[in-house]
Write a protein that holds these residues in place. Structure first.
Motif, PDB file in Angstrom:
ATOM      1  N   SER A 141       1.142  -1.572  -0.091  1.00  0.00           N
ATOM      2  CA  SER A 141      -0.062  -0.049  -0.244  1.00  0.00           C
ATOM      3  C   SER A 141       1.028   1.412  -0.314  1.00  0.00           C
ATOM      4  O   SER A 141       2.175   1.053   0.793  1.00  0.00           O
ATOM      5  N   THR A 143       0.425   5.315   0.622  1.00  0.00           N
ATOM      6  CA  THR A 143      -0.423   6.344   1.199  1.00  0.00           C
ATOM      7  C   THR A 143       0.911   7.695   1.295  1.00  0.00           C
ATOM      8  O   THR A 143       2.064   8.245   1.938  1.00  0.00           O
ATOM      9  N   TYR A 155      -4.671   5.940  -6.979  1.00  0.00           N
ATOM     10  CA  TYR A 155      -3.700   4.800  -6.208  1.00  0.00           C
ATOM     11  C   TYR A 155      -4.007   3.504  -7.061  1.00  0.00           C
ATOM     12  O   TYR A 155      -5.182   2.936  -7.429  1.00  0.00           O
TER      13      TYR A 155
END
Length: 535
Positions: A141, A143, A155
């Motif tokens: 992930s 961020t 994303y």
């Protein structure tokens, strides 16, 4: 990929494409890779592209082709991409190198953080700063940290931890002149990563005034004219503005009746130039000067009405800050004719014929830079378009570029450079005036201008300008008795109208009673002048 909804003519599309390092990415027609913002790291490749949607084009969709060993391995390699649209931006020109209009940079690493670094150049407030983050893991992930109150981008990820890839981004508008600062993102698992930066300058909102001189009733209210050498005054001939006739030793000028604030402004000047009918000399100059000083051309001949002249002695253009010369004969670039080059700058003592040259501010009028001999030549009878851009939106910078269109579209003559930091360049005056001058010497040409367009983000109508000062006397000089001189500030060549307010002027020759710099009514004042003559 489809373009973002609503993207239309004048927008800039920006694409972020990532794949494994061993893959080859081929862009569709019309898309340009931003090399400074694109990079290859360990097992990861990130390319950033742009496309300007020109008039008559649509945004549509675009397909990138990905080839390489990962895709041949049981189709287990993955790639992904995302497309953005920017409105109100300039047409990018930074495919191979960072420019003042746009630029990029890139860095790679490994770990749980990824950085999109700051730029080496500064860009003006309102420019778009974009950050692109990529990971070689499809399960990580990403961020964005959203420094400077940035907005998160798109994303996307594809594949697993070994075969996959992932991307994210952020963007914001620069609130002040800046190199964009650093943008970063965090990853929830350590992976190889790439961070890219792209900055795109905002397009100025311009007001434009055009003049094609298709009239025979005079210059009109947008122009004032003056001559300091010769007996020809600029005038409209056959629907063109003629600056000189093909006669010797002329220095003339016209000034556009608008004032341009220097700070935070963007100015673009377009005009068509003709030089013909004589032996090929000397040329014309486009000039920016201090609006608080009445425009007055400089020397004739190679000085092109901008630089000073030593024989005979003629001052340079009054209050001149920048002079761009279309130099047919070549003496505008000559350090032995029109003055020296700026310290640290190399220039020719013999001059460069059929060239374009740039000189700096008074009182030095130093040579700053120029071209070699141009082909096609400066002299022409068909009309060549010139486009001069002066961008002072960033504090302390005056970015200048010059282009020419001889019939096949614009090409760059002088790439964007900063005219402010040269030795001898005074601080740009608070308000500027745009003028055109024409010049001949012992060799001549007819010099004409047409199709003028003046565009600026800020300009205002000029207050009435003083044409010249008239000195007259009826007194008889007496020993030790000052001569009584009537001095008037004339608003036209015949002095039929005088300036309605008070004026402050430095009078010559020296010897005025009460000092050489005097404030007096523009309608006229009688002042005393003493002059000592030794016999």
């Amino acid at each position: 990929m489809n373009a973002p909804s609503g993207a239309t003519e004048g927008d800039v599309l920006i694409a972020q494409i990532i794949a494994k390092a061993s893959e080859t990415i081929t862009a569709p027609s019309g898309w340009t890779r931003i090399s400074p913002a694109s990079g290859v790291g360990t097992s990861l490749r990130q390319h950033i592209y742009y496309r300007y949607i020109a008039t008559g084009q649509t945004a549509g969709s675009a397909t990138w082709q990905i080839d390489g060993p990962w895709l041949g391995l049981l189709n287990s390699g993955y790639a992904t991409g995302v497309m953005y649209a920017a409105r109100g931006a300039e047409n990018p020109d930074c495919a191979s190198a960072t420019t003042f209009r746009c630029g990029g940079t890139v860095t790679g690493g490994v770990g749980t953080s990824v950085v999109a670094p700051s730029m080496s150049l500064q860009y003006p407030a309102g420019s778009l700063r974009m950050a692109f983050f990529a990971s070689n893991s499809g399960t990580a992930s990403i961020t964005p940290a959203l420094e400077n109150s940035a907005t998160a981008g798109v994303y996307n990820r594809a594949g697993g931890s070994v075969t996959g890839v992932g991307l994210h981004g952020s963007y914001y508008l620069l609130g002040s002149d800046s190199n964009g600062g650093q943008q970063s993102a965090n990853l929830n698992t350590s992976s190889y990563n790439i961070g890219s930066t792209f900055i795109l300058r905002a397009a100025p909102v311009l007001t434009c005034v055009s003049d094609n001189f298709n009239r025979s009733t005079g210059l009109g209210n947008d122009w004032s004219s003056v001559r300091v050498a010769g007996d020809f005054t600029p005038q409209i001939v056959n629907n063109r503005l003629r600056l000189t006739a093909a006669v010797t030793n002329q220095s003339t000028g016209v000034s556009f009746q608008r004032v341009f604030p220097s700070a935070g402004n963007y100015l673009q000047l377009v005009f068509r130039f003709y030089g013909y009918g004589g032996g090929g000399a000397d040329g014309v100059a486009l000039i920016l000067s201090d609006a608080s000083v009445t425009p007055q051309p400089g020397g004739f001949g190679g000085s092109l009405g901008y630089a000073p002249k030593s024989n005979p002695t003629v001052a340079g253009f009054a209050g001149g800050w920048l002079g761009i010369g279309l130099d047919e004969y070549g003496n505008f670039s000559s350090s032995s004719d029109s003055g020296p080059c700026a310290p640290g700058v190399t220039c020719s003592s013999n001059g460069i014929g059929q060239s374009l040259g740039i000189r700096g501010a008074s009182p030095n009028y130093y040579w700053l830079r120029g071209t070699g001999t141009l082909s096609p030549t400066v002299s022409n009878s068909s009309g060549h378009l010139y486009r001069v851009t002066i961008d002072s939106r960033m504090a302390g910078k005056v970015l200048v570029s010059i282009e020419r269109d001889t019939g096949s579209g614009y090409s760059t003559l002088v790439s964007t450079f900063d005219a402010a930091p040269y030795t001898g360049q005074s601080t740009m005056p608070a308000q500027m005036v745009f003028s055109l001058t024409g010049s001949t010497g012992e060799i001549t040409n007819v010099h004409e201008i047409d199709d003028v367009q003046v565009c600026a983000s800020s300009m205002s109508t000029m207050q009435a300008q003083i044409d010249h000062y008239r000195f007259s006397t009826t007194s008889t000089p007496l020993t030790c008795t000052p001569a009584q001189i009537l001095v008037q500030a004339c608003m036209d060549a015949n002095c039929s109208t005088t300036y309605s307010g008070n004026v402050t002027a430095t009078l010559t020759p020296s010897g005025w009673v009460g000092g050489d710099t005097r404030t007096f009514a523009g309608s006229g004042a009688t002042l005393g002048l003493t002059y000592t003559l030794y016999l």
